[in-house]
Scaffold this motif. Structure first.
Motif, PDB file in Angstrom:
ATOM      1  N   ASN A   1      24.315  12.820 -26.416  1.00 18.44           N
ATOM      2  CA  ASN A   1      25.028  13.787 -25.586  1.00 18.44           C
ATOM      3  C   ASN A   1      24.129  14.911 -25.091  1.00 18.44           C
ATOM      4  N   ASP A   2      23.113  15.274 -25.888  1.00 17.36           N
ATOM      5  CA  ASP A   2      22.206  16.348 -25.470  1.00 17.36           C
ATOM      6  C   ASP A   2      21.025  15.819 -24.654  1.00 17.36           C
ATOM      7  N   LEU A   3      21.034  14.523 -24.360  1.00 18.15           N
ATOM      8  CA  LEU A   3      20.003  13.871 -23.541  1.00 18.15           C
ATOM      9  C   LEU A   3      18.615  13.900 -24.184  1.00 18.15           C
ATOM     10  N   ALA A   4      18.558  14.110 -25.484  1.00 20.39           N
ATOM     11  CA  ALA A   4      17.270  14.196 -26.166  1.00 20.39           C
ATOM     12  C   ALA A   4      16.799  12.856 -26.709  1.00 20.39           C
ATOM     13  N   TRP A   5      17.732  11.954 -27.025  1.00 17.89           N
ATOM     14  CA  TRP A   5      17.388  10.707 -27.703  1.00 17.89           C
ATOM     15  C   TRP A   5      18.071   9.529 -27.027  1.00 17.89           C
ATOM     16  N   TYR A   6      17.507   8.351 -27.273  1.00 21.54           N
ATOM     17  CA  TYR A   6      18.158   7.138 -26.791  1.00 21.54           C
ATOM     18  C   TYR A   6      17.989   6.025 -27.805  1.00 21.54           C
ATOM     19  N   ALA A   7      18.874   5.048 -27.685  1.00 21.70           N
ATOM     20  CA  ALA A   7      18.769   3.821 -28.465  1.00 21.70           C
ATOM     21  C   ALA A   7      18.917   2.650 -27.509  1.00 21.70           C
ATOM     22  N   SER A   8      18.095   1.662 -27.681  1.00 18.60           N
ATOM     23  CA  SER A   8      18.185   0.479 -26.835  1.00 18.60           C
ATOM     24  C   SER A   8      19.534  -0.211 -27.040  1.00 18.60           C
ATOM     25  N   ALA A   9      20.117  -0.670 -25.929  1.00 16.48           N
ATOM     26  CA  ALA A   9      21.369  -1.416 -25.997  1.00 16.48           C
ATOM     27  C   ALA A   9      21.154  -2.882 -25.651  1.00 16.48           C
ATOM     28  N   ALA A  10      19.895  -3.314 -25.700  1.00 15.16           N
ATOM     29  CA  ALA A  10      19.554  -4.665 -25.261  1.00 15.16           C
ATOM     30  C   ALA A  10      20.277  -5.744 -26.052  1.00 15.16           C
ATOM     31  N   MET A  11      20.595  -5.436 -27.328  1.00 12.49           N
ATOM     32  CA  MET A  11      21.279  -6.450 -28.122  1.00 12.49           C
ATOM     33  C   MET A  11      22.744  -6.619 -27.701  1.00 12.49           C
ATOM     34  N   ILE A  12      23.253  -5.650 -26.930  1.00  8.09           N
ATOM     35  CA  ILE A  12      24.638  -5.707 -26.447  1.00  8.09           C
ATOM     36  C   ILE A  12      24.691  -6.219 -25.018  1.00  8.09           C
ATOM     37  N   ALA A  13      23.842  -5.648 -24.152  1.00 10.89           N
ATOM     38  CA  ALA A  13      23.747  -6.078 -22.755  1.00 10.89           C
ATOM     39  C   ALA A  13      22.366  -5.679 -22.259  1.00 10.89           C
ATOM     40  N   PRO A  14      21.668  -6.563 -21.592  1.00  6.27           N
ATOM     41  CA  PRO A  14      20.294  -6.252 -21.186  1.00  6.27           C
ATOM     42  C   PRO A  14      20.198  -5.185 -20.094  1.00  6.27           C
ATOM     43  N   THR A  15      21.196  -5.141 -19.228  1.00  6.26           N
ATOM     44  CA  THR A  15      21.187  -4.187 -18.115  1.00  6.26           C
ATOM     45  C   THR A  15      22.570  -3.560 -17.978  1.00  6.26           C
ATOM     46  N   LEU A  16      22.634  -2.469 -17.229  1.00  2.00           N
ATOM     47  CA  LEU A  16      23.932  -1.833 -16.999  1.00  2.00           C
ATOM     48  C   LEU A  16      24.852  -2.742 -16.196  1.00  2.00           C
ATOM     49  N   GLN A  17      24.297  -3.463 -15.224  1.00  2.00           N
ATOM     50  CA  GLN A  17      25.144  -4.367 -14.452  1.00  2.00           C
ATOM     51  C   GLN A  17      25.745  -5.441 -15.357  1.00  2.00           C
ATOM     52  N   ALA A  18      24.965  -5.955 -16.290  1.00  2.00           N
ATOM     53  CA  ALA A  18      25.493  -6.959 -17.219  1.00  2.00           C
ATOM     54  C   ALA A  18      26.611  -6.365 -18.062  1.00  2.00           C
ATOM     55  N   ALA A  19      26.460  -5.110 -18.467  1.00  2.17           N
ATOM     56  CA  ALA A  19      27.514  -4.457 -19.247  1.00  2.17           C
ATOM     57  C   ALA A  19      28.777  -4.286 -18.416  1.00  2.17           C
ATOM     58  N   LEU A  20      28.636  -3.893 -17.159  1.00  3.56           N
ATOM     59  CA  LEU A  20      29.802  -3.714 -16.286  1.00  3.56           C
ATOM     60  C   LEU A  20      30.496  -5.037 -16.011  1.00  3.56           C
ATOM     61  N   ASP A  21      29.726  -6.100 -15.893  1.00  2.00           N
ATOM     62  CA  ASP A  21      30.310  -7.429 -15.656  1.00  2.00           C
ATOM     63  C   ASP A  21      31.171  -7.880 -16.830  1.00  2.00           C
ATOM     64  N   ASP A  22      30.855  -7.398 -18.024  1.00  2.00           N
ATOM     65  CA  ASP A  22      31.543  -7.848 -19.241  1.00  2.00           C
ATOM     66  C   ASP A  22      32.085  -6.641 -20.005  1.00  2.00           C
ATOM     67  N   TRP A  23      32.582  -5.633 -19.275  1.00  2.00           N
ATOM     68  CA  TRP A  23      32.933  -4.337 -19.847  1.00  2.00           C
ATOM     69  C   TRP A  23      33.972  -4.425 -20.959  1.00  2.00           C
ATOM     70  N   ASP A  24      34.997  -5.222 -20.768  1.00  2.00           N
ATOM     71  CA  ASP A  24      36.059  -5.286 -21.775  1.00  2.00           C
ATOM     72  C   ASP A  24      35.526  -5.758 -23.125  1.00  2.00           C
ATOM     73  N   ARG A  25      34.515  -6.595 -23.102  1.00  2.00           N
ATOM     74  CA  ARG A  25      33.970  -7.120 -24.353  1.00  2.00           C
ATOM     75  C   ARG A  25      32.939  -6.185 -24.966  1.00  2.00           C
ATOM     76  N   VAL A  26      32.102  -5.558 -24.139  1.00  2.00           N
ATOM     77  CA  VAL A  26      30.962  -4.815 -24.679  1.00  2.00           C
ATOM     78  C   VAL A  26      31.204  -3.315 -24.823  1.00  2.00           C
ATOM     79  N   GLU A  27      32.259  -2.789 -24.193  1.00  2.00           N
ATOM     80  CA  GLU A  27      32.457  -1.342 -24.227  1.00  2.00           C
ATOM     81  C   GLU A  27      32.537  -0.805 -25.657  1.00  2.00           C
ATOM     82  N   GLY A  28      33.304  -1.478 -26.498  1.00  2.00           N
ATOM     83  CA  GLY A  28      33.452  -1.013 -27.871  1.00  2.00           C
ATOM     84  C   GLY A  28      32.132  -0.993 -28.617  1.00  2.00           C
ATOM     85  N   ASP A  29      31.312  -2.028 -28.414  1.00  2.00           N
ATOM     86  CA  ASP A  29      30.003  -2.078 -29.075  1.00  2.00           C
ATOM     87  C   ASP A  29      29.094  -0.956 -28.569  1.00  2.00           C
ATOM     88  N   LEU A  30      29.148  -0.674 -27.275  1.00  2.00           N
ATOM     89  CA  LEU A  30      28.333   0.414 -26.731  1.00  2.00           C
ATOM     90  C   LEU A  30      28.783   1.759 -27.300  1.00  2.00           C
TER      91      LEU A  30
END
Length: 335
Positions: free
Chosen positions: A19-48
């Motif tokens: 939230n403070d924009l200081a840190w990040y964690a890779s989400a590659a294990m959930i979706a490789p790209t943001l477009q891939a996450a949006l394509d499968d949002w109902d399934r991956v949103e909770g994991d993200l």
């Protein structure tokens, strides 16, 4: 939840950002790209969301988030449609050239379809081959949708909003008149736009996201000086639900569609054209508007368009003056 794309290939690598924009964690294990996450949002949103919670609680490996390493959250998109939700902006431009504003502009949104095959990152330079083209910044709010059905209602459209962010929708103003005169719309006059380092889910914005509008001040600096401090939630004739429904009137919209608000524009407290910040106003979100006001008041524009070396900063702040979406900071580059 805040999402970003780290620069990598054409489509970046998806990351969850603190939230403070200081840190990040890779989400590659959930979706490789943001477009891939949006394509499968109902399934991956909770994991993200779980990943975002773990990042905030520091229970997973994390790395420093550097905005200069971020691509646009969607480095390329299937669709980019920009509206003109702040009719005050359109009215001023038409007033400057003594053109009547059709009544339909107040109840039927303007919208054009822009190029979306490649966007600029938040720190990428603005390429400008010819300063005579009249390069302008345009600070706007954008939303990213999931799938939107054909003929969606305003309520259905709002329910499809997945993410909210900011853009610098660059325009080449001196190329626009000749293109519009052909009766076929923008093309050469609308080069690549830049987007904020992160996009944010609506619920993470709390009360700032209400009735399809983002109720925060849009901050714009030009060459280190305050240029715009317009309130994005004010004078917005068409909310995002209306804009999305307008776009979906004759076609369905695919997940990952980006819809822009158009230049954020406020009228002066007395009802007249907005005033510069130095004169007690909230300033402007593009150069065309200040040039328009100058024309109305003094007969001709005085503020020049962007030239090589000029720097533009666009951001929004929370109540503690921390950036919400990160900062778009670009320098105009010749050639």
């Amino acid at each position: 939840m805040k999402l970003a794309s780290l620069k990598h290939g054409r489509d970046g690598k998806l990351a969850v950002v603190s939230n403070d924009l200081a840190w990040y964690a890779s989400a590659a294990m959930i979706a490789p790209t943001l477009q891939a996450a949006l394509d499968d949002w109902d399934r991956v949103e909770g994991d993200l969301r779980n990943l975002a919670t773990d990042l905030e609680h520091e229970t997973i490996p994390r790395e420093r988030f550097h905005e200069r390493l971020a691509a646009a959250p969607l480095p390329r998109a299937f669709q980019w449609a920009d509206g003109s939700a702040y009719v005050n902006h359109v009215a001023l431009v038409r007033q400057a050239r003594s053109a009547e504003l059709p009544d339909s502009f107040w109840h039927d949104p303007l919208m054009y379809q822009g190029g979306s095959d490649g966007f600029l990152g938040p720190r990428d330079p603005i390429p400008l081959a010819d300063e005579s083209w009249g390069c302008d910044l345009e600070a706007e709010v954008v939303v990213v949708t999931g799938d939107v059905p054909l003929g969606a209602s305003r309520e259905e459209a709002l329910a499809a909003v997945r993410l909210v962010g900011l853009t610098n929708d660059v325009s080449l103003r001196n190329l626009i008149p000749a293109e519009l005169a052909k009766g076929f719309g923008f093309f050469q006059s609308k080069p690549a736009s830049a987007f904020s380092p992160v996009f944010v889910t609506p619920e993470a914005l709390g009360d700032w996201w209400k009735d399809g509008k983002l109720h925060r001040k849009l901050m714009v600096d030009l060459n280190g000086a305050p240029f715009g401090r317009a309130e994005a939630g004010e004078d917005m004739t068409f909310d995002f639900g209306t804009l999305i429904a307008h776009a979906a009137r004759t076609r369905k919209l695919g997940a990952g569609t980006i819809i822009g608000s158009g230049t954020v524009s406020n009228r002066d407290a007395g009802g007249g054209p907005g005033k510069p910040i130095a004169e007690g106003g909230v300033g402007y979100s593009c150069l065309a508007e200040v040039r328009t006001v100058e024309t109305i008041l003094r007969g001709k524009p005085e503020t020049p368009f962007l030239k090589a070396g000029d720097t533009v900063r666009i951001w929004m702040e929370d109540d503690r003056h921390h950036t919400i979406f990160g900062t778009i900071e670009q320098t105009v580059a010749a050639g």
